[in-house]
Design a protein around this motif. Structure first.
Motif, PDB file in Angstrom:
ATOM      1  N   VAL A 140       0.850  -1.196   0.000  1.00  0.00           N
ATOM      2  CA  VAL A 140       0.000   0.000   0.000  1.00  0.00           C
ATOM      3  C   VAL A 140       0.880   1.239   0.000  1.00  0.00           C
ATOM      4  O   VAL A 140       1.809   1.351   0.809  1.00  0.00           O
ATOM      5  N   ARG A 145      -3.304   3.863  -1.895  1.00  0.00           N
ATOM      6  CA  ARG A 145      -3.561   3.123  -3.131  1.00  0.00           C
ATOM      7  C   ARG A 145      -2.662   1.891  -3.175  1.00  0.00           C
ATOM      8  O   ARG A 145      -1.669   1.797  -2.440  1.00  0.00           O
ATOM      9  N   SER A 146      -3.023   0.975  -4.032  1.00  0.00           N
ATOM     10  CA  SER A 146      -2.229  -0.238  -4.201  1.00  0.00           C
ATOM     11  C   SER A 146      -0.896   0.107  -4.867  1.00  0.00           C
ATOM     12  O   SER A 146      -0.863   0.825  -5.867  1.00  0.00           O
ATOM     13  N   VAL A 189      -7.447  -1.410   1.091  1.00  0.00           N
ATOM     14  CA  VAL A 189      -6.717  -1.396  -0.173  1.00  0.00           C
ATOM     15  C   VAL A 189      -6.005  -2.723  -0.387  1.00  0.00           C
ATOM     16  O   VAL A 189      -6.018  -3.296  -1.494  1.00  0.00           O
ATOM     17  N   HIS A 237      -7.862  -2.785  -7.904  1.00  0.00           N
ATOM     18  CA  HIS A 237      -7.002  -1.689  -7.458  1.00  0.00           C
ATOM     19  C   HIS A 237      -7.884  -0.497  -7.078  1.00  0.00           C
ATOM     20  O   HIS A 237      -8.433   0.194  -7.939  1.00  0.00           O
ATOM     21  N   GLU A 239      -8.570   3.006  -4.354  1.00  0.00           N
ATOM     22  CA  GLU A 239      -7.948   4.028  -3.530  1.00  0.00           C
ATOM     23  C   GLU A 239      -8.873   4.337  -2.356  1.00  0.00           C
ATOM     24  O   GLU A 239     -10.093   4.162  -2.450  1.00  0.00           O
TER      25      GLU A 239
END
Length: 573
Positions: free
Chosen positions: A52, A83-84, A119, A128, A130
């Motif tokens: 992350v 996010r990823s 996430v 994916h 956020e």
């Protein structure tokens, strides 16, 4: 939130509002990427949740000049972006974006654990997403310099003794006279800020409608309700700008998506400076504008920025070394606010509260035990501040009968359901903290109340004390907000007044999108869950646990809040 005068009277004198203690957090790392009215700065983290990426984003969105003088920082909106690490760099390319409004006296940093867990859980499913944890404008007033030093004594010296850090001297806590601009920070400005931020970050409305999930924790559910029903272009006939058309769905964390405070009973003690809503909207607004009424939520002695700073400082010690003996209780200066804080949080009974004997500094506590005393559900008497992070260890434990006795008549929405406990040997052994995942182990003494009831068990412990400390002391945006706008609550309390009622332009917007409701099993709505919501119940969770729980629980299963959010984000719209 029960604001009636009878309940308010019960709180006066007890001064339990001190438990809103909160701290400022570390500054963002240098090297921010700037693009005119936007900056994005990577955030380093020691979180055990991998994969992350976190950054702090600031977008310039000036208030109108009519708001009056204010710090330049208060013309910016901020959020934490998770996010990823393997996902797209641009938000517009994410599969979903969860946008979360904080609760009362809560900042973006409080969402750190649930954001990371969600996430990461979605990425395991090949999605994916956020997670944007929003900050309110009022957080702009906080000075994080002392916490950013990384040293508890340095932080105490900075905030309470006038000593410099990196050439800077603390300017002091901001008084009501300098908060005139906050007199207009009500529900209308709050939802406008969210709309403006979304519009700036994701200019394509059709994209927002497909990808954004709007929600929040506690009061954030009510703010989401007002957002869903709002109109942002002044023309109710055009609906592309309507709040509900900025979202593909809604989520509520230990709250409901509504325009009422009814489901938040007990989320705020009544010994505060909130004006009597019987005065009416016009009188309240005139009082806020003139400064006769306080522009930020506080109590006469305890609920104020000076004492709120203590929580972040306590988090610093528990993050650095939770098992080391704490020096903080003895290093803090002695003044009315801090003494009252100590007495409320660490009094075995009414006699100890009144006399101050024994005092917290008479006990040997580890850094973890200090933080546990501040936030654990077996210590803190206010439900909306409780987490389930473990239990005291290392010595004899007694029932904590102040402010209410264990096993007596309880108000679950106000005090919570857990029995309260306290170390029982001043000048005695070093009291340690048994983390959530060690409760019930073979070496656990299994402490019980005087009536034989176990204080806790593994099914009632869900949050890692060190990760809670990390959220308090490592985030660039605060876990809480020291200057909560009074107007934000009074507006919602006065929801039937014409001035507030007119903001609900599209009431059908509250039901225009799918809703995920996740409730803490022992949280504010315990025992009175609206069945029509078909909520997910997180068993054993307290009000803050829905934000702070560890990714793996004591039953070996994944954390249910983030699991539900990830599944909701993955579902088709």
């Amino acid at each position: 939130m029960d604001m009636n005068r009878r309940t308010r009277g019960k709180w006066r004198g007890a001064a339990l509002a001190v438990l809103l203690a909160a701290g400022t957090l570390t500054a963002a790392a240098p090297g921010a990427r700037a693009d005119g009215g936007r900056t994005e700065t990577p955030v380093a983290s020691t979180s055990p949740v991998t994969g992350v990426t976190e950054s702090v984003v600031r977008v310039r969105a000036p208030l109108p000049e009519s708001a009056g003088p204010r710090p330049a920082a208060c013309d910016w909106l901020s959020y934490l972006r998770y996010r990823s690490a393997d996902g797209p760099a641009a938000s517009a390319d994410a599969d979903r974006i969860l946008v979360a409004q904080p609760g009362i006296l809560e900042g973006a940093g409080a969402f750190d654990s649930v954001a990371r867990n969600t996430v990461a859980r979605a990425a395991e499913q090949g999605v994916h997403i956020e997670f944007w944890a929003l900050d309110r404008r009022s957080n702009c007033l906080e000075d994080r310099t002392g916490i950013a030093s990384g040293d508890q004594h340095t932080a105490v010296d900075y905030y309470y003794r006038g000593k410099q850090v990196d050439g800077r001297t603390f300017a002091g806590f901001t008084g009501n006279g300098k908060l005139g601009w906050m007199a207009k920070l009500g529900i209308e400005q709050t939802v406008r800020d969210q709309y403006d931020l979304l519009n700036a970050e994701l200019p394509d409305q059709t994209q927002r409608k497909r990808k954004v999930l709007c929600g929040g924790h506690s009061l954030g559910g009510v703010i989401t309700g007002y957002f869903a029903a709002a109109d942002f272009d002044g023309d109710r006939a055009t609906t592309a700008d309507a709040g509900y058309n900025q979202c593909a769905g809604y989520f509520a964390l230990d709250t409901t998506v509504s325009t009422s405070l009814a489901d938040l009973s007990g989320s705020l003690p009544d010994d505060t400076n909130l004006p009597d809503i019987g005065l009416g909207y016009g009188v309240v607004q005139a009082g806020l504008d003139s400064g006769v009424l306080p522009r930020s939520l506080s109590a006469p002695v305890l609920l104020n920025p000076e004492t709120m700073t203590l929580l972040g400082i306590a988090g610093m010690g528990a993050l650095k070394d939770p098992d080391a003996e704490a020096s903080l209780p003895r290093y803090l200066p002695s003044n009315l606010n801090i003494e009252a804080t100590h007495r409320v949080l660490f009094s075995k009974n009414t006699a100890a509260f009144l006399t101050g004997k024994p005092a917290v500094k008479d006990f040997r506590l580890t850094n973890g035990a200090v933080l546990g005393a501040l936030l654990d559900d077996n210590s803190v008497p206010l439900a909306f501040l409780q987490t389930s992070i473990g239990f005291f260890d290392g010595g004899p434990i007694a029932d904590k009968s102040f402010p209410v006795a264990n096993g007596g008549t309880q108000q679950p929405g106000l005090y919570g359901t857990a029995y309260k406990a306290i170390p029982d040997r001043p000048q005695g052994p070093l009291y340690t903290w048994r983390n959530y995942d060690r409760v019930g182990d073979p070496d656990d003494p299994g402490h019980r109340s005087a009536d034989g009831t176990p204080f806790t068990g593994p099914g009632e412990e869900v949050t890692d004390v060190r990760q809670l400390a990390r959220s308090l002391a490592e985030q660039p945006l605060d876990f809480t907000e020291q200057y909560f706008p009074t107007k934000l609550v009074t507006d919602i309390q006065l929801s039937t007044s014409p001035q507030v009622k007119k903001l609900v332009v599209h009431p059908g917007g509250l039901k225009a999108n799918p809703v995920l409701t996740v409730l803490a099993g022992e949280g504010l709505l315990a025992g009175r869950v609206p069945p029509e919501l078909h909520p997910v119940i997180a068993d054993g969770y307290q009000h803050l646990d829905v934000l702070t729980a560890a990714p793996t629980q004591n039953n070996g299963r994944p954390e249910p809040v983030s699991t539900s959010l990830a599944a909701f984000a993955h579902s088709p719209r």
